[in-house]
Design an enzyme around this catalytic site. Structure first.
Site, PDB file in Angstrom:
ATOM      1  CG  HIS A   1      -4.181  -0.989  -2.015  1.00  0.00           C
ATOM      2  ND1 HIS A   1      -4.697   0.286  -2.026  1.00  0.00           N
ATOM      3  CD2 HIS A   1      -3.888  -1.253  -0.719  1.00  0.00           C
ATOM      4  CE1 HIS A   1      -4.698   0.777  -0.805  1.00  0.00           C
ATOM      5  NE2 HIS A   1      -4.210  -0.143   0.013  1.00  0.00           N
TER       6      HIS A   1
ATOM      7  CB  SER B   1      -0.965  -0.009   1.186  1.00  0.00           C
ATOM      8  OG  SER B   1      -0.256  -0.240   2.380  1.00  0.00           O
TER       9      SER B   1
ATOM     10  CE  LYS C   1      -7.570  -0.522   1.067  1.00  0.00           C
ATOM     11  NZ  LYS C   1      -7.814   0.590   1.993  1.00  0.00           N
TER      12      LYS C   1
HETATM   13  C1  LIG Z   1      -3.288  -3.838   2.329  1.00  0.00           C
HETATM   14  C2  LIG Z   1      -4.498  -3.491   3.136  1.00  0.00           C
HETATM   15  N1  LIG Z   1      -5.146  -4.468   3.781  1.00  0.00           N
HETATM   16  C3  LIG Z   1      -6.251  -4.204   4.515  1.00  0.00           C
HETATM   17  C4  LIG Z   1      -6.742  -2.933   4.649  1.00  0.00           C
HETATM   18  C5  LIG Z   1      -7.961  -2.679   5.484  1.00  0.00           C
HETATM   19  O1  LIG Z   1      -9.084  -2.539   4.665  1.00  0.00           O
HETATM   20  P1  LIG Z   1     -10.418  -1.842   5.193  1.00  0.00           P
HETATM   21  O2  LIG Z   1     -10.314  -0.394   4.887  1.00  0.00           O
HETATM   22  O3  LIG Z   1     -11.491  -2.522   4.413  1.00  0.00           O
HETATM   23  O4  LIG Z   1     -10.518  -2.127   6.641  1.00  0.00           O
HETATM   24  C6  LIG Z   1      -6.100  -1.877   3.985  1.00  0.00           C
HETATM   25  C7  LIG Z   1      -6.603  -0.498   4.122  1.00  0.00           C
HETATM   26  O5  LIG Z   1      -5.909   0.439   4.377  1.00  0.00           O
HETATM   27  C8  LIG Z   1      -4.947  -2.162   3.201  1.00  0.00           C
HETATM   28  O6  LIG Z   1      -4.292  -1.185   2.571  1.00  0.00           O
END
Ligand SMILES: Cc1ncc(COP(=O)(O)O)c(C=O)c1O
Length: 403
Positions: free
Chosen positions: A213, A184, A246
């Site tokens: 992502h 990310s 996202k």
């Molecule tokens: C790689 C990754 N996994 C999980 C999440 C968590 O997702 P959510 O926003 O649905 O809780 C994020 C969000 O920032 C993320 O970037």
């Protein structure tokens, strides 16, 4: 203030003194390519809404219809009285979209990672191997287990192989190998085909990929089906985790894989069993997101890629030519300033002088010297909006002596 609560101000002072306080900007309206932020009209360049679906008319229509037919809340957790036909349809639709047997939806990506990882490797007889740059929600999930744990170097399958062979000598019950699909902060992606090859000889190895992502962004022929589809590894990667927050424009974590896996998750995941199900509007809009990507607006992912490629090439050509920027393979475009103050100054100037909303990400969220602004591309951005953003980055870069 009561004596016992004095830690609040002490700890907040530490945070503000270190320049790490989160000041939240307020969106006065929808998240879209043009947003109204505290009275200013700005071009949004840092949202996860990669396909521009969060304010899409058909998504809103689906949500409004669901409110009319199903109300605004589900009334309970799924396992008791909160399991609506819309939740069932959402999971069925996601499994179809992902070309997997079954799907499981949780309140958020965070709770999917936290709740499922906790159950996959709960005991000291289990081992978790995690990429060094995995997302914080994975790290928090790992922390809730009693498993032995190790990190392997970022996207380095040699390092993964070394750790696997070392740890397997201790005869663990399960070896859980976890990687972000798309990382990310840097926007690069995991070499899932090689990870699969390295893990294949180990009969107790389980591959878990967090494709938060990659969903809606990656996939063969601009399918948006994610990293597992990009490598054609359906049925081989054991657990594919994702989120609707996202590119899919709504909210909700997901696990897709075998029917057996999903039934197991439904019965074991505490963050699912002990937390209410989504409002009907979220379920209906999420189903619509998949319909839009797959059938109703099949060009949408290709449009995202045209925008990614255009923006990234121009940014590199103008002088932001850091290797981290070039290494990104997705909609996350890290623009490196190399100094926290410069990154913050650049972001402030983009916002106040040029109407561009793009926030800085600085140490300790990224390593020292790699302080940046993380641009996130969006399919709905017009060429003119991209050009306005590019011009602003060019002028700010010159002003700050980046090139
Ligand atoms: C790689 C990754 N996994 C999980 C999440 C968590 O997702 P959510 O926003 O649905 O809780 C994020 C969000 O920032 C993320 O970037």
């Amino acid at each position: 203030m009561q004596e016992s609560m004095k830690f609040l101000s002490t700890e907040m002072k530490e945070i503000t003194d270190a320049g790490r306080e989160w000041v939240h900007r307020v969106l006065e309206g929808p998240s879209d390519t043009i947003c109204n932020v505290e009275g200013n009209e700005v071009i949004m360049l840092c949202s996860n809404n990669y396909l521009g679906l969060s304010n899409h008319p058909k998504m809103k229509e689906a949500a409004i219809n669901a409110v009319k037919t199903h109300g605004v809340g589900s009334g309970s957790v799924r396992a008791i009285a909160g399991n609506m036909d819309l939740h069932e349809q959402w999971e069925k639709r996601l499994a179809e979209f992902k070309e997997q047997e079954a799907a499981f939806i949780t309140s958020a990506g965070f709770t999917a990672n936290q709740g499922v990882i906790q159950q996959l490797a709960p005991t000291p007889d289990d081992v978790i191997l995690s990429d060094r740059l995995n997302h914080g929600s994975i790290i928090d999930g790992v922390r809730t287990t009693k498993a032995k744990r190790a990190v392997y170097e970022h996207c380095d399958t040699g390092s993964l192989e070394d750790e696997l062979s070392k740890l397997s000598k201790e005869n663990p019950r399960r070896i859980l190998v976890i990687t972000d699909g798309v990382f990310s902060m840097d926007g690069d992606h995991a070499p899932l085909d090689e990870i699969y090859k390295v893990c294949e000889p180990y009969s107790n190895a389980i591959i878990y990929v967090d494709d938060a992502h990659g969903d809606g962004v990656l996939g063969r022929n601009y399918s948006g089906k994610g990293l597992v589809d990009h490598y054609g590894l359906q049925g081989k990667v054991h657990i594919e985790m994702g989120t609707f927050s996202k590119a899919f424009g709504t909210m909700g974590g997901s696990i897709v894989g075998s029917k057996e896996l999903v039934t197991w998750c439904r019965n074991k995941t505490r963050s699912y069993l002990l937390s209410a199900s989504h409002p009907p509007a979220t379920a209906a809009a999420s189903i619509k997101a998949l319909d839009l990507i797959e059938h109703e607006e099949p060009g949408i992912v290709k449009k995202l890629w045209e925008n990614i490629e255009y923006f990234k090439k121009q940014i590199i050509d103008m002088g932001y030519n850091h290797e981290i920027t070039s290494a990104s393979t997705t909609a996350i475009i890290p623009i490196i300033f190399g100094d926290p103050l410069k990154a913050k100054k650049a972001s402030n100037s983009l916002y106040s002088d040029y109407g561009i909303f793009a926030l800085p990400i600085v140490f300790p969220m990224v390593p020292r010297g790699l302080d940046r602004i993380r641009v996130q591309a969006n399919a709905a951005l017009s060429k003119d909006q991209l050009d306005q953003g590019l011009r602003a980055f060019e002028e700010v870069g010159k002003k700050l002596g980046i090139f």
